[in-house]
Design a protein around this motif. Structure first.
Motif, short mmCIF file in Angstrom:
data_model
loop_
_atom_site.label_atom_id
_atom_site.label_comp_id
_atom_site.label_asym_id
_atom_site.label_seq_id
_atom_site.Cartn_x
_atom_site.Cartn_y
_atom_site.Cartn_z
N LEU A 7 0.83 -1.21 0.00
CA LEU A 7 0.00 0.00 0.00
C LEU A 7 0.86 1.26 0.00
CD1 LEU A 7 -2.88 1.03 0.02
CD2 LEU A 7 -2.86 0.90 2.51
N ARG A 8 1.96 1.23 0.74
CA ARG A 8 2.88 2.37 0.75
C ARG A 8 3.43 2.63 -0.66
NH1 ARG A 8 4.62 0.67 6.11
NH2 ARG A 8 6.12 -0.75 5.16
N ASP A 9 3.82 1.57 -1.35
CA ASP A 9 4.37 1.73 -2.69
C ASP A 9 3.32 2.26 -3.67
OD1 ASP A 9 6.84 0.87 -1.86
OD2 ASP A 9 6.61 -1.18 -2.61
N ASP A 54 -6.05 2.53 6.54
CA ASP A 54 -4.77 1.92 6.16
C ASP A 54 -3.99 2.85 5.24
OD1 ASP A 54 -5.27 -0.33 7.64
OD2 ASP A 54 -5.93 -1.55 5.94
N LEU A 55 -4.70 3.54 4.34
CA LEU A 55 -4.02 4.47 3.44
C LEU A 55 -3.48 5.67 4.21
CD1 LEU A 55 -3.19 5.32 0.61
CD2 LEU A 55 -5.47 6.33 0.31
N ILE A 56 -4.25 6.16 5.17
CA ILE A 56 -3.78 7.26 6.02
C ILE A 56 -2.48 6.86 6.71
CG2 ILE A 56 -4.28 8.60 8.11
CD1 ILE A 56 -7.25 8.49 7.28
N ASP A 57 -2.44 5.64 7.24
CA ASP A 57 -1.23 5.16 7.91
C ASP A 57 -0.07 5.03 6.93
OD1 ASP A 57 -2.77 5.01 10.18
OD2 ASP A 57 -3.07 2.84 10.07
N ALA A 58 -0.36 4.53 5.72
CA ALA A 58 0.69 4.34 4.72
C ALA A 58 1.30 5.67 4.30
CB ALA A 58 0.12 3.62 3.49
N VAL A 59 0.45 6.68 4.11
CA VAL A 59 0.95 8.01 3.72
C VAL A 59 1.77 8.63 4.84
CG1 VAL A 59 0.23 10.36 3.15
CG2 VAL A 59 -0.86 8.43 2.02
N MET A 60 1.35 8.43 6.07
CA MET A 60 2.13 8.94 7.20
C MET A 60 3.50 8.28 7.23
SD MET A 60 2.61 10.91 9.73
CE MET A 60 0.99 11.61 10.10
N LEU A 62 5.18 7.19 4.65
CA LEU A 62 5.96 7.79 3.56
C LEU A 62 6.54 9.13 3.97
CD1 LEU A 62 3.65 7.05 0.48
CD2 LEU A 62 5.77 5.87 1.10
N ARG A 63 5.77 9.91 4.70
CA ARG A 63 6.24 11.22 5.15
C ARG A 63 7.34 11.08 6.20
NH1 ARG A 63 0.71 14.46 6.44
NH2 ARG A 63 1.76 16.36 5.75
N GLU A 64 7.12 10.18 7.14
CA GLU A 64 8.11 10.01 8.21
C GLU A 64 9.41 9.40 7.69
OE1 GLU A 64 5.93 7.73 11.11
OE2 GLU A 64 5.36 9.56 12.22
N ARG A 67 10.21 9.78 2.12
CA ARG A 67 10.00 9.43 0.71
C ARG A 67 9.18 10.50 -0.01
NH1 ARG A 67 8.04 3.31 0.18
NH2 ARG A 67 8.35 3.82 -2.04
N ILE A 68 8.36 11.24 0.73
CA ILE A 68 7.63 12.38 0.16
C ILE A 68 7.76 13.55 1.12
CG2 ILE A 68 5.97 10.94 -1.09
CD1 ILE A 68 3.93 11.69 1.15
N PRO A 69 7.76 14.79 0.62
CA PRO A 69 7.80 15.95 1.51
C PRO A 69 6.52 16.05 2.34
CG PRO A 69 8.42 16.55 -0.74
CD PRO A 69 7.84 15.16 -0.80
N TRP A 70 6.66 16.60 3.52
CA TRP A 70 5.49 16.75 4.40
C TRP A 70 4.43 17.66 3.78
CZ3 TRP A 70 4.33 14.28 8.94
CH2 TRP A 70 5.33 13.47 9.47
N ASP A 71 4.87 18.67 3.02
CA ASP A 71 3.90 19.65 2.50
C ASP A 71 3.19 19.18 1.23
OD1 ASP A 71 5.95 19.88 0.66
OD2 ASP A 71 6.38 21.99 1.08
#
Length: 271
Positions: A7-9, A54-60, A62-64, A67-71
């Protein structure tokens, strides 16, 4: 690979698409609906967790992980207010000069109202580009409409509304318009920019069944959420709507703006 890893990928690849399409910042809700339409996640929740948790957790993750900027994702529920000043008035004027822009609407800029705060945040770039106004009602509201929105409007002003196509969304829009027109003492040029029945048919948007807690039986009814249409399409719809209303080309306004800015900067730097 684990389920959360997959899901993260998938989320990372989708965010990269948003970045390439200049659709950053975005919100998880847009990502969720795009993944539902691609059959990568299910709209049906299991257990006590929300369907998009689950998607909310996956995106968090990625940010932590960096892999993606927080903004890349917008948070409309929090803000920082800075009221500090400049060492001198001259420095302040020069610092703000690049950001001072001319009004292409002759004092009658359209007002864009959205049902949700997160939706307003993802549309802000196009509002800035076309120099309009935007606010979210964040559901049913009374005081905010009277104290902040109504004073900015007069009879005949144009309002573009974006909200869910469902029972509650229709009631929120009706109440918003009724309150504003009563407060300003006249009619507004009101148009629902999204979602409309025509858009639901054109883009074959998924319908869901919602329940309304105000009714004893939950009043189950069909609904289509605004995010289902996708951020890129929604932004294009709003941009086209605003461009069609512009009194003159934005390029011409920007030319005058740049000329006036250079004149003022030369004058300031000579003092």
């Amino acid at each position: 690979m684990s389920k959360i890893g997959t899901l993260r990928d998938l989320a990372f690849e989708l965010l990269q698409e948003h970045h390439r399409d200049d659709m950053i910042p975005t919100i998880v809700r847009f990502l969720f609906y795009e993944m539902v339409q691609r059959r990568q996640v299910s709209k049906t929740s299991t257990g006590k967790r929300r369907a998009d948790q689950d998607l909310i957790d996956a995106v968090m993750d990625l940010r932590e992980e960096g892999r993606i900027p927080w903004d890349w994702l917008v948070d409309e529920t929090r803000s920082l207010e800075d009221y500090t000043g400049y060492p001198t008035i001259k420095q302040g004027v020069l610092a703000q000069l690049p950001h001072i822009r001319l009004d292409p609407w002759c004092g009658r800029a359209p007002m864009i109202l959205t049902e949700s705060r997160s939706l307003a945040g993802t549309l802000r770039n196009v509002i800035i580009e076309l120099r309009a106004r935007i606010a979210s009602t964040n559901g049913q509201v009374g005081g905010f409409l009277r104290t902040d929105i109504a004073p900015q409007l007069q009879p005949g002003d144009r309002v573009g509304y974006l909200g869910d196509l469902d029972l509650s969304g229709g009631q929120i829009e009706t109440n918003t318009r009724r309150v504003l027109e009563r407060e300003i003492g006249g009619e507004l040029q009101w148009e629902r920019v999204a979602l409309t029945q025509e858009q639901v048919r054109e883009y074959d948007l998924p319908r869901i069944v919602k329940r309304d807690r105000r009714y004893r039986d939950g009043h189950p009814h069909e609904a289509v959420e605004t995010e289902a249409i996708g951020q890129r399409v929604l932004t294009e719809i709003l941009r086209a709507w605003l461009v069609a209303l512009l009194p003159e080309s934005l390029d011409r306004v920007q030319e005058r703006e740049a000329h006036q800015r250079r004149q003022i900067e030369r004058l300031l730097r000579r003092t």
